[in-house]
Design an enzyme around this catalytic site. Sequence first.
Site, PDB file in Angstrom:
ATOM      1  N   GLY A 231      51.017  -1.194  31.072  1.00 54.04           N
ATOM      2  CA  GLY A 231      50.519  -0.477  29.899  1.00 54.04           C
ATOM      3  C   GLY A 231      50.470   1.024  30.115  1.00 54.04           C
TER       4      GLY A 231
ATOM      5  CB  ALA B 235      55.101  -1.406  25.404  1.00 56.45           C
TER       6      ALA B 235
ATOM      7  CD  GLU C 291      44.015   1.387  25.666  1.00 55.86           C
ATOM      8  OE1 GLU C 291      44.343   0.517  26.488  1.00 55.86           O
ATOM      9  OE2 GLU C 291      43.149   1.206  24.808  1.00 55.86           O
TER      10      GLU C 291
HETATM   11 MO1  MOS Z   1      42.816   0.012  21.837  1.00 58.28          MO
HETATM   12  S1  MOS Z   1      40.955   0.779  21.943  1.00 58.28           S
HETATM   13  O1  MOS Z   1      42.629  -1.572  22.366  1.00 58.28           O
HETATM   14  O2  MOS Z   1      43.484   0.303  20.345  1.00 58.28           O
END
Ligand code: MOS
Length: 744
Positions: free
Chosen positions: A702, A526, A705
């Site tokens: 980000g 993104a 994650e």
């Molecule tokens: Mo992620 S593990 O960099 O898709």
Amino acid sequence: MFGLGKSNDVTLTMDRPYAESLLDKGVQDVIGKPLSRVDGPRKVSGTATYAAEYQLANMAYGVLVSATIGKGKVVSIDVEAAKAFPGVIDVVVDFDTFALVSQQGGETAAPAQGVKGVEYFGQIIAIVVGETFEAARDAAEQIPVVYERETGVFDFSLEHQHEKKLPDNNTPAHSSQGDLDTAMREAAFTVDVIYTTPSQNSVAMEPHASIATWDDGALTVYGAYQMPTSDAQQLAKALGLSASKVRIISRFIGGGFGSKLGIAPESVAAALAAKKLGRPVKAVMLRHQVFEATVRRSNTSQRMRLAASANGTITGIGHETTASNLAEQDYFEPAGLSTHFLYAGENRLITHDLVRVNWLLSGSMRAPGEAVGLMGLEGAIDELAEKVGIDPIELRRRNEPPRDPEKKVPFSSRHLIEALDTGAEMFGWSKRQKPGQRREGEWLLGMGVAAAARANILMETSAKVAIGKDGSVTVSSAMTDIGTGSYTILSQVAAELLGVPMDRITMKLGDTNDVPAAGSGGSWGACSSGSAIYLACESLRGKLANALGVDAAALTLKDAQAIGDNRSVPIAELVGEGMEAVGTIKPGKQTKAVNQATYGAHFAEVAVNLVTGETRVRRMLGVFAAGRILNEKTARSQCLGGMAFGIGAALTEDMIHDSRTGQLVIRDLAEYYVPVNADVPQLQVVFLSERDIHANPIHAKGIGEVGICGAGAAIANAIFNASGIRVRDFPITLDKLLPHLPAF
Ligand code: MOS
């Protein structure tokens, strides 16, 4: 009126903070809004075309042949026997060129090749091609293969530990500061424990798939890929082609979670088969092949050491991880990634080593490093709080570093304590009791907390933005949407900056014929692609201002109108035959000048059953500070998904290899337990307001994650609070709790 030339193109290297973002000045009022996915209707109506769904003329169906030994050699493959099956066209065997393993993400080199030697059970050794999928599958499962078995290493034992120091991987393999041993000896309180986590699989719903078709020496692959630009380079290298001869098309991807960062063996097999047969070949991995022959998150053994003074001030942190991988593969699970900066402490030792095993490749899976590293670190922090006798949030407060404790640089933005405090208030943390005190019938209840952190990454990426003569906007790039919402949030960036409604934006993603991009991975998608689009739009705004005869600063774009100097003109009237610009963002000095990461806090409430030992998660709350939130709905969904991942990591997910044969015992979705609806309670996600001027022009960080980072630890810590039982061996299954539970 304006040329289509390169003159509009603009590149920005992030060498300095980017103080003012045009996104704060846009008046289209779409950025940040919880808009539904623009690709949603196509997905739910089945008209979004995934890799395996393209129908090419004269296409043949390939099914991969999996080795059925764990280590040894292929002596012979009885091709003629397989060809005798009805509907089978050919069996393609190319021991030298087939990919031995998947490639890691972002690499431009070919994956390791050569499959005559078998390094792991399930390794792809050939492809059977048939007129139908069923014919090919039938033959692929029965094709006679003669092997010569060798002794392999099929279990994870520290005695197989590799001697040499590994090359660095996002984080140094080995790093130390001060003297941890002395700090441990002199500490008022210490923790010295080992946490272990199992191998895991990304289990994206869509299996890995490639359709390969050749035209005059050039290869096109419809594939399921996260990073098409580098994937095309990998595939070209594997086949001995120049990169310009390989085109990858990856418009829709049914989840990746890291498993589709690099090319998987089916791509090379499909390309070779299509070439030999002179017709398109589709190769879709069977579910067991996804488990056996793509990539796993490594299991880890993490020795956690913490030293603290009487009031809980941390004086030493040790995080020594041993992960596993194949003999020639130096990727290590970077579990200590955020241990480098999450807490203060003068004496630090963070290391990573590998045990060499004959299991499939280990590589990146969602939040490589932090996802399992924080299960160790945040468990150990909880243990330290218990020993010191203070609240775990208070312990974190006392150890909040004013700057990066190792690199001594400032944090670009960090609201960890705010996230913890906000979460504590919302979750009712003050009602938490001592371990084992809260009981409802046969259930013990408890609450746990853990910090979340995920390093923020910017990757070189381009995007082209074109305004057509009708005023419609087309954004094109080799970026991908792996189900995260990229189509939507990138449309929002363009709509906000060019002042057009969302339905005037067409996104063209996932084609390497378009400008290169880093794709989706590492939570950089993104921010990297959003910034590239930002730069292109900024350039176009300059052109539009020119055309209107005003300064760029005096230009307002809204509802497809250009407004300035008391005039309002349709954008379409200013662009002539159309105009376009390519924006390129590059990481620069800001990467090292500041420490950039997304932070958060996880809260979990669990119930542990006294009779069965089963754990039910009752509720979870995640509070995150990730810079600007581009779309509150898709961002929230990313975090919800990450938290559900955390439930699986804490309680159920486990890839078990048979230590006699190296065969994966758990290789399908019936046995690999991902959390299902009944396992996932009400999850709540809250975002703190934040901007990060050091990260990029859109001031976002980000978010893909961070939701998993720390989530599993919060659950494990809640289990301790409920039961008084500290399980350090994930997943926390019933058998690990039962022997320690009091008689009911
Ligand atoms: Mo992620 S593990 O960099 O898709």
